[in-house]
Design a protein around this motif. Structure first.
Motif, PDB file in Angstrom:
ATOM      1  N   TYR A 107     -18.946 124.478  49.198  1.00 30.56           N
ATOM      2  CA  TYR A 107     -18.476 124.747  47.830  1.00 30.56           C
ATOM      3  C   TYR A 107     -17.198 125.588  47.805  1.00 30.56           C
ATOM      4  O   TYR A 107     -16.252 125.261  47.110  1.00 30.56           O
ATOM      5  CB  TYR A 107     -19.580 125.451  47.023  1.00 30.56           C
ATOM      6  N   SER A 108     -17.197 126.680  48.570  1.00 29.55           N
ATOM      7  CA  SER A 108     -15.976 127.516  48.545  1.00 29.55           C
ATOM      8  C   SER A 108     -14.818 126.792  49.214  1.00 29.55           C
ATOM      9  O   SER A 108     -13.654 126.966  48.831  1.00 29.55           O
ATOM     10  CB  SER A 108     -16.217 128.880  49.185  1.00 29.55           C
ATOM     11  N   LYS A 110     -14.183 123.759  48.890  1.00 34.62           N
ATOM     12  CA  LYS A 110     -13.616 122.896  47.853  1.00 34.62           C
ATOM     13  C   LYS A 110     -13.040 123.700  46.687  1.00 34.62           C
ATOM     14  O   LYS A 110     -11.876 123.527  46.316  1.00 34.62           O
ATOM     15  CB  LYS A 110     -14.729 121.953  47.356  1.00 34.62           C
ATOM     16  N   TYR A 111     -13.844 124.572  46.097  1.00 37.62           N
ATOM     17  CA  TYR A 111     -13.439 125.225  44.849  1.00 37.62           C
ATOM     18  C   TYR A 111     -12.393 126.328  45.068  1.00 37.62           C
ATOM     19  O   TYR A 111     -11.693 126.696  44.133  1.00 37.62           O
ATOM     20  CB  TYR A 111     -14.650 125.816  44.117  1.00 37.62           C
ATOM     21  N   CYS A 112     -12.312 126.876  46.272  1.00 36.60           N
ATOM     22  CA  CYS A 112     -11.313 127.921  46.505  1.00 36.60           C
ATOM     23  C   CYS A 112     -10.146 127.391  47.344  1.00 36.60           C
ATOM     24  O   CYS A 112      -9.005 127.455  46.928  1.00 36.60           O
ATOM     25  CB  CYS A 112     -11.954 129.134  47.181  1.00 36.60           C
ATOM     26  N   GLU A 115      -8.726 123.691  46.279  1.00 31.58           N
ATOM     27  CA  GLU A 115      -8.133 123.926  44.951  1.00 31.58           C
ATOM     28  C   GLU A 115      -6.802 124.672  45.092  1.00 31.58           C
ATOM     29  O   GLU A 115      -5.822 124.331  44.433  1.00 31.58           O
ATOM     30  CB  GLU A 115      -9.136 124.752  44.129  1.00 31.58           C
ATOM     31  N   THR A 132     -12.023 114.913  46.940  1.00 33.06           N
ATOM     32  CA  THR A 132     -12.959 115.153  45.843  1.00 33.06           C
ATOM     33  C   THR A 132     -14.014 114.043  45.784  1.00 33.06           C
ATOM     34  O   THR A 132     -15.202 114.327  45.571  1.00 33.06           O
ATOM     35  CB  THR A 132     -12.206 115.248  44.499  1.00 33.06           C
ATOM     36  N   TRP A 189     -14.560 130.939  40.200  1.00 33.69           N
ATOM     37  CA  TRP A 189     -15.776 130.183  40.530  1.00 33.69           C
ATOM     38  C   TRP A 189     -17.042 131.034  40.361  1.00 33.69           C
ATOM     39  O   TRP A 189     -17.973 130.664  39.642  1.00 33.69           O
ATOM     40  CB  TRP A 189     -15.660 129.655  41.971  1.00 33.69           C
ATOM     41  N   PHE A 195     -16.105 126.527  37.941  1.00 38.22           N
ATOM     42  CA  PHE A 195     -16.613 125.358  38.665  1.00 38.22           C
ATOM     43  C   PHE A 195     -18.134 125.499  38.750  1.00 38.22           C
ATOM     44  O   PHE A 195     -18.644 126.592  38.609  1.00 38.22           O
ATOM     45  CB  PHE A 195     -16.026 125.299  40.086  1.00 38.22           C
TER      46      PHE A 195
END
Ligand code: DGT
Length: 229
Positions: A107-108, A110-112, A115, A132, A189, A195
């Motif tokens: 998750y991090s 991807k989202y951090c 991103e 994605t 996040w 997110f």
């Protein structure tokens, strides 16, 4: 001692209430995730997964982390594809002990991090979209269960000081602005919930130095190892 009894005693005994529990430790580069994991690895019923960064530095002798820092536009997709793979491997690795703890998560990444590459113009839209689609597919089809996120919250200035102290060669050129951007993405996040959050978040103050930090871990041990009531 009370805490220890609660953990090793009937709460997690053979009364049928014993449930497996997965914890991801999140926080900026240099926030102290490794120290936290080292502390919890001393408990007999926790398994702490190895730092994936060592894999990223040696893919059949090639250092993807170094490539990424040298030229993020060229190597960002390669690096993040590999990060996503190694994170997935850790998430889906069979859990033997009652508590599984891992550093960061898919998750991090991807989202951090993805991103950040995308928003800063270092990753073109087509690469972002391909990653994605992979990410969404993996979340739908794989067992990526997380019960608790421990967020080590720090100031970017503190992270920079610690990064300088530990002297990882790839990280020599990291500027404060990079840590500030990553900090904001973690906050977006984990605090602002911009997110999707896969689990509840426990925020710890990561500003303390080692001895006080250990005391902080000790006081949160029941919460971290058992999960939310
Ligand atoms: P700690 O113990 O809190 O100081 O944690 P670190 O810095 O040992 O571990 P971490 O995961 O924050 O970072 C390791 C290195 O890998 C660091 O240079 C940042 C980089 N990194 C980690 N995950 C990603 C990612 O998904 N994408 C990119 N671009 N870099 C990443």
């Amino acid at each position: 001692k009370g805490i220890m009894n609660a953990i090793s005693g009937h709460h997690f005994g053979t009364d049928g209430k014993t449930e497996k529990h997965t914890v991801c430790v999140e926080g900026n580069i240099g926030s102290g995730k490794t120290t936290l994991l080292e502390y919890f690895s001393t408990y007999p019923y926790t398994e702490v997964t190895k730092e994936p960064v060592e894999k990223w530095r040696n893919i059949k002798g090639m250092n993807a982390l170094e490539y990424m820092y040298k030229d993020a536009s060229r190597w960002g997709l390669t690096f993040q594809t590999y990060v996503q793979l190694t994170m997935l491997q850790i998430h889906t690795q069979p859990q033997v002990k009652r508590v599984k703890m891992m550093e960061r998560s898919i998750y991090s990444a991807k989202y951090c991090f993805v991103e950040n590459l995308y928003q800063s113009g270092k990753m073109p839209e087509i690469e972002y979209t391909v990653l994605t689609e992979w990410f969404d597919f993996l979340l739908k089809t794989q067992d990526i269960k997380v019960d608790l996120i421990v967020y080590l919250k720090t100031k970017p200035e503190t992270d920079l000081r610690r990064i300088k102290e530990r002297c990882r060669p790839e990280e020599k050129q990291i500027p404060l602005e990079y840590l500030e951007t990553l900090h904001n993405l973690h906050e977006d996040w984990l605090i602002k919930k911009k997110f999707p959050l896969p689990a509840p978040v426990l925020v710890l103050n990561g500003e303390y130095e080692k001895e006080e930090m250990i005391k902080e871990y000790e006081s949160y041990t029941p919460h971290i190892l058992r999960g939310p009531a």
